[in-house]
Motif scaffolding. Structure first.
Motif, mmCIF file in Angstrom:
data_model
loop_
_atom_site.group_PDB
_atom_site.id
_atom_site.type_symbol
_atom_site.label_atom_id
_atom_site.label_comp_id
_atom_site.label_asym_id
_atom_site.label_seq_id
_atom_site.Cartn_x
_atom_site.Cartn_y
_atom_site.Cartn_z
ATOM 1 N N LEU A 1 0.831 -1.208 0.000
ATOM 2 C CA LEU A 1 0.000 0.000 0.000
ATOM 3 C C LEU A 1 0.863 1.255 0.000
ATOM 4 C CD1 LEU A 1 -2.852 1.375 0.379
ATOM 5 C CD2 LEU A 1 -2.343 1.301 2.833
ATOM 6 N N LEU A 2 1.801 1.326 0.921
ATOM 7 C CA LEU A 2 2.622 2.531 1.046
ATOM 8 C C LEU A 2 3.507 2.734 -0.182
ATOM 9 C CD1 LEU A 2 3.697 2.275 4.801
ATOM 10 C CD2 LEU A 2 1.763 3.518 3.824
ATOM 11 N N GLY A 3 3.990 1.636 -0.771
ATOM 12 C CA GLY A 3 4.821 1.736 -1.962
ATOM 13 C C GLY A 3 4.028 1.788 -3.254
ATOM 14 N N GLN A 4 2.678 1.722 -3.129
ATOM 15 C CA GLN A 4 1.777 1.742 -4.287
ATOM 16 C C GLN A 4 2.175 0.671 -5.298
ATOM 17 O OE1 GLN A 4 0.863 5.737 -5.726
ATOM 18 N NE2 GLN A 4 1.483 6.617 -3.761
ATOM 19 N N MET A 5 2.330 -0.566 -4.784
ATOM 20 C CA MET A 5 2.754 -1.708 -5.595
ATOM 21 C C MET A 5 1.710 -2.815 -5.666
ATOM 22 S SD MET A 5 6.806 -2.249 -4.768
ATOM 23 C CE MET A 5 7.000 -1.617 -3.113
ATOM 24 N N ILE A 6 0.491 -2.540 -5.242
ATOM 25 C CA ILE A 6 -0.533 -3.593 -5.237
ATOM 26 C C ILE A 6 -0.802 -4.101 -6.645
ATOM 27 C CG2 ILE A 6 -2.968 -4.064 -4.689
ATOM 28 C CD1 ILE A 6 -2.682 -2.092 -2.371
#
Length: 201
Positions: free
Chosen positions: A150-155
């Motif tokens: 979520l924090l790295g926007q890698m979903i």
């Protein structure tokens, strides 16, 4: 004195030439627990300090702060140079950036993940490659590092089956296109962190 009686033993006749002999009996093997039975267990050992013992569930922001967890770390691998390394994010900084972006652009999502969420491109710190760049290392669905993603926007790097795994265990509607599932999971994870936040999903 009567003579001792001899005990007669049954003698098996030798097998005929060309006649197959019966194979020796094998000990019965114990059955292993079926994988689907193991996967149905509602609780698991928390895979990360910021995760709970429930599948795909994370602690709230308040719980994390009270526990002194301010940095979230995960493993990635570069698709170009195959280097593996850790990336760390400051929890409050990255979450504030993300939630502000989502609230400020709420009217433009249309329940679909934007391109940068659907096809994330993160530059490798070693070779500088950004297309496709680094991807999170995912070995098992139950140990997916959801807060880190979520924090790295890698979903968006998750497979469809992994997205549906999240939806199944968190109670999110799991039918529809991949970009819809990605958007729903972003909103769901934000609500896990901040139950008071209102997002359109």
């Amino acid at each position: 004195m009567s003579p001792p009686q001899l005990e007669l033993l049954a003698v098996q006749p030798p097998p005929r030439v060309g006649q197959p002999t019966a194979p020796p009996s094998q000990p019965r093997q114990l059955r292993r627990p079926r994988r689907h039975m193991m996967d149905n267990n509602p609780t698991i050992p928390p895979p990360y300090p910021w995760a709970t013992d429930r599948r795909a569930k994370i602690l709230t922001l308040e719980q994390l702060k009270n526990s002194g967890l301010t940095t979230i770390t995960g493993e990635v691998e570069c698709s170009n140079c195959q280097r593996q390394y850790d990336i760390s994010y400051d929890l409050e900084t990255k979450f504030t950036e993300l939630i502000n972006y989502m609230l400020n652009n709420a009217g433009g999502f249309n329940d679909r993940a934007p391109e940068e969420w659907h096809h994330p491109k993160i530059r490798c710190r070693y070779c500088g490659n950004r297309n496709p760049g680094v991807k999170p290392i995912i070995e098992h669905k139950r140990t997916i590092n959801w807060l880190f993603l979520l924090l790295g926007q890698m979903i968006g790097h998750c497979k469809l089956s992994e997205l549906k795994y999240y939806c199944k265990h968190v109670g999110v509607h799991r039918t529809g296109a991949k970009n819809r599932l990605i958007y729903s999971i972003y909103c769901s994870l934000c609500r896990q962190l901040r139950p008071d936040v209102h997002l359109n999903a």
